[in-house]
Design an enzyme around this catalytic site. Structure first.
Site, PDB file in Angstrom:
ATOM      1  N   CYS A   1       0.817  -1.227   0.000  1.00  9.60           N
ATOM      2  CA  CYS A   1       0.000   0.000   0.000  1.00  9.60           C
ATOM      3  C   CYS A   1       0.845   1.269   0.000  1.00  9.60           C
ATOM      4  O   CYS A   1       0.317   2.352  -0.263  1.00  9.60           O
ATOM      5  CB  CYS A   1      -0.940   0.010   1.198  1.00  9.60           C
ATOM      6  SG  CYS A   1      -2.245  -1.211   1.058  1.00  9.60           S
TER       7      CYS A   1
HETATM    8  N1  COA Z   1     -19.682  -9.094   8.810  1.00  5.33           N
HETATM    9  C1  COA Z   1     -20.094  -9.227  10.080  1.00  5.33           C
HETATM   10  N2  COA Z   1     -19.271  -9.438  11.112  1.00  5.33           N
HETATM   11  C2  COA Z   1     -17.951  -9.534  10.845  1.00  5.33           C
HETATM   12  C3  COA Z   1     -17.445  -9.410   9.536  1.00  5.33           C
HETATM   13  C4  COA Z   1     -18.364  -9.193   8.495  1.00  5.33           C
HETATM   14  N3  COA Z   1     -17.966  -9.063   7.233  1.00  5.33           N
HETATM   15  N4  COA Z   1     -16.101  -9.546   9.583  1.00  5.33           N
HETATM   16  C5  COA Z   1     -15.761  -9.744  10.867  1.00  5.33           C
HETATM   17  N5  COA Z   1     -16.875  -9.736  11.632  1.00  5.33           N
HETATM   18  C6  COA Z   1     -16.970  -9.952  13.101  1.00  5.33           C
HETATM   19  C7  COA Z   1     -15.810 -10.765  13.618  1.00  5.33           C
HETATM   20  O1  COA Z   1     -16.061 -12.138  13.458  1.00  5.33           O
HETATM   21  C8  COA Z   1     -15.782 -10.346  15.077  1.00  5.33           C
HETATM   22  O2  COA Z   1     -16.765 -11.054  15.768  1.00  5.33           O
HETATM   23  P1  COA Z   1     -16.485 -11.558  17.280  1.00  5.33           P
HETATM   24  O3  COA Z   1     -16.284 -10.309  18.070  1.00  5.33           O
HETATM   25  O4  COA Z   1     -17.727 -12.307  17.593  1.00  5.33           O
HETATM   26  O5  COA Z   1     -15.251 -12.406  17.196  1.00  5.33           O
HETATM   27  C9  COA Z   1     -16.204  -8.891  15.016  1.00  5.33           C
HETATM   28  O6  COA Z   1     -16.879  -8.715  13.773  1.00  5.33           O
HETATM   29  C10 COA Z   1     -15.052  -7.928  15.123  1.00  5.33           C
HETATM   30  O7  COA Z   1     -14.043  -8.318  14.172  1.00  5.33           O
HETATM   31  P2  COA Z   1     -12.680  -7.575  14.026  1.00  5.33           P
HETATM   32  O8  COA Z   1     -11.854  -8.237  12.967  1.00  5.33           O
HETATM   33  O9  COA Z   1     -12.062  -7.380  15.367  1.00  5.33           O
HETATM   34  O10 COA Z   1     -13.229  -6.186  13.457  1.00  5.33           O
HETATM   35  P3  COA Z   1     -12.566  -4.776  13.459  1.00  5.33           P
HETATM   36  O11 COA Z   1     -13.455  -3.851  14.166  1.00  5.33           O
HETATM   37  O12 COA Z   1     -11.113  -4.828  13.844  1.00  5.33           O
HETATM   38  O13 COA Z   1     -12.601  -4.386  11.911  1.00  5.33           O
HETATM   39  C11 COA Z   1     -11.124  -4.303  10.012  1.00  5.33           C
HETATM   40  C12 COA Z   1     -11.959  -5.179  10.933  1.00  5.33           C
HETATM   41  C13 COA Z   1     -10.388  -5.216   9.022  1.00  5.33           C
HETATM   42  C14 COA Z   1     -12.061  -3.375   9.241  1.00  5.33           C
HETATM   43  C15 COA Z   1     -10.125  -3.481  10.833  1.00  5.33           C
HETATM   44  O14 COA Z   1      -9.416  -4.266  11.747  1.00  5.33           O
HETATM   45  C16 COA Z   1      -9.136  -2.741   9.973  1.00  5.33           C
HETATM   46  O15 COA Z   1      -9.462  -1.993   9.074  1.00  5.33           O
HETATM   47  N6  COA Z   1      -7.854  -2.868  10.277  1.00  5.33           N
HETATM   48  C17 COA Z   1      -6.836  -2.157   9.561  1.00  5.33           C
HETATM   49  C18 COA Z   1      -6.169  -3.038   8.608  1.00  5.33           C
HETATM   50  C19 COA Z   1      -6.214  -2.612   7.176  1.00  5.33           C
HETATM   51  O16 COA Z   1      -6.903  -1.737   6.773  1.00  5.33           O
HETATM   52  N7  COA Z   1      -5.449  -3.311   6.384  1.00  5.33           N
HETATM   53  C20 COA Z   1      -5.437  -3.130   4.981  1.00  5.33           C
HETATM   54  C21 COA Z   1      -4.068  -3.073   4.461  1.00  5.33           C
HETATM   55  S1  COA Z   1      -3.355  -1.483   4.672  1.00  5.33           S
END
Ligand code: COA
Length: 372
Positions: free
Chosen positions: A155
């Site tokens: 990225c």
């Molecule tokens: N729909 C519904 N629920 C979902 C889901 C989806 N598509 N994807 C994950 N969940 C659930 C998970 O299973 C988890 O459930 P649990 O609490 O029962 O275990 C819950 O939502 C939280 O998941 P989590 O992965 O902790 O979510 P988050 O709030 O961290 O958001 C991202 C996920 C990926 C959006 C976030 O971590 C992020 O953007 N991180 C930065 C990384 C990035 O952008 N990388 C790209 C490369 S630069």
């Protein structure tokens, strides 16, 4: 010679996939998968797939929609990958083709004849082949002489590309360098992974970096660039020629994008905000001198935290514009789309920051000032 940014270009694919469309196809795929694996799920040896959800996606990421080069495959529960037919060696590759579209816009804006460009850098996350370099194909398609090469810093590729181009200008090796970021992220996204199926979108951007003496009157002075990398396993894509896709379909998941999203969030926010603050000090700039931050577009909450740490208050949409809602994460192109779409109002002397971050980990800053 002093390097400046002469112009930018943007090519946006014709097809959009909304969160609702994406979730509908994912959920249909998950239902089919659960049905196909019913016996193991009932025996407790496999875990059933749970549904994805539009509200979660928007709240967790800020993404509402994405553009893709092919919609038919990614919304078809029986396919779950883009239908992008392989081209013959006599045709331009799709990555070079979209890069050329963005490049033409940058060249036209700058009034630059391709024959006066000295080098092409293709800086992107996912190259579609090992060689010949896509950059050389772009060079050929545009009729540019000189030299070209591909580089990949995930990225952060665009800011690393800008510094590389600026260094060529500083060293006197080139006066005009075209840096392109074609991102067909839909090809490396695992559309069957609920945790990440919503993250990415396709696009191409271009930036023309030139010596001040040949640049058009309206350009952006580069006040300073800085690059940083620190190894992390938290974002990976293991696809490569030593591990071609297993025809049985087993073990393919890590040959596509995988991440520990929470860890990335927690570790990258401090790394990037500290880097920006130390660069401000090194360049003798104050954060309130920055009219705008064009940040990498990965996650709206991440950008909110970074801009708050840098500015000392929560950034308004004007101070840190979002394109993530419309484009999703477009990898290296994200901060360049934000810059391209949200910089026309700058007056001479106003300053801003282009900043990227991502896998590696990697991060890059390019501080700019509008001239004329
Ligand atoms: N729909 C519904 N629920 C979902 C889901 C989806 N598509 N994807 C994950 N969940 C659930 C998970 O299973 C988890 O459930 P649990 O609490 O029962 O275990 C819950 O939502 C939280 O998941 P989590 O992965 O902790 O979510 P988050 O709030 O961290 O958001 C991202 C996920 C990926 C959006 C976030 O971590 C992020 O953007 N991180 C930065 C990384 C990035 O952008 N990388 C790209 C490369 S630069």
């Amino acid at each position: 010679m002093t390097p400046v940014i002469s112009a930018t270009g943007l090519w946006t694919p014709p097809h959009t996939v909304t969160n609702a469309e994406l979730v509908e196809s994912y959920n249909a795929w998950a239902d089919r998968w659960n049905e196909a694996n019913k016996a193991e799920i009932e025996a407790g040896t496999l875990e059933a797939k749970t549904h994805s959800n539009v509200e979660f996606i928007e709240k967790a990421s800020g993404i509402k929609s994405r553009y893709v080069v092919d919609k038919s495959g990614v919304v078809d529960p029986a396919v779950m990958r883009p239908n992008i037919p392989e081209r013959s060696n006599d045709e331009i590759s799709i990555l070079a083709e979209i890069a050329v579209k963005a490049a033409k816009q940058a060249l036209e804006t700058a009034g630059r004849d391709p024959k006066d460009v000295d080098a092409v850098i293709c800086a992107a996350s996912n190259m579609q082949r090992a060689y010949p370099a896509m950059a050389i194909e772009v060079q050929e398609a545009l009729g540019i002489e000189g030299f070209s090469f591909d580089m990949n810093v995930a990225c952060s590729s665009a800011t690393f590309g800008i510094q590389t181009a600026a260094d060529f200008v500083r060293a006197g090796h080139a006066k005009s360098v075209l840096m392109v970021n074609p991102e067909i992220t839909s090809g490396h996204l695992n559309w069957t992974d609920r945790d990440s199926h919503f993250i990415f979108g396709d696009v191409a951007t271009a930036v023309l970096i030139e010596a001040e003496e040949v640049a058009p009157a309206q350009h952006w002075k580069i006040l300073g660039t800085h690059l940083k990398t620190k190894f992390s396993n938290n974002i990976r894509n293991n696809f490569g020629f030593l591990n071609r896709a297993d025809p049985s379909g087993e073990g393919k998941a890590d040959k596509l994008f995988i991440q520990e999203g929470r860890k990335v969030f927690k570790e990258v926010v401090p790394m990037v905000s500290e880097m920006i603050l130390s660069e401000l000090t090194r360049l003798d700039l104050k954060s309130d001198e920055l009219k705008r931050l064009w940040l990498h577009q990965a996650n709206a909450n991440m950008n909110r935290l970074i801009s708050t740490k840098v500015l000392g208050h929560e950034a308004s949409e004007d101070e840190s514009p979002t394109v993530l809602d419309e484009y999703a994460n477009t990898s290296s192109a994200g901060s360049i789309i934000a810059f391209h779409k949200h910089s026309a109002d700058f007056k001479a002397g106003e300053k801003g920051l282009i900043c990227s971050f991502g896998a590696g980990y990697s991060a890059g800053t390019v501080f700019v000032e509008k001239v004329a």
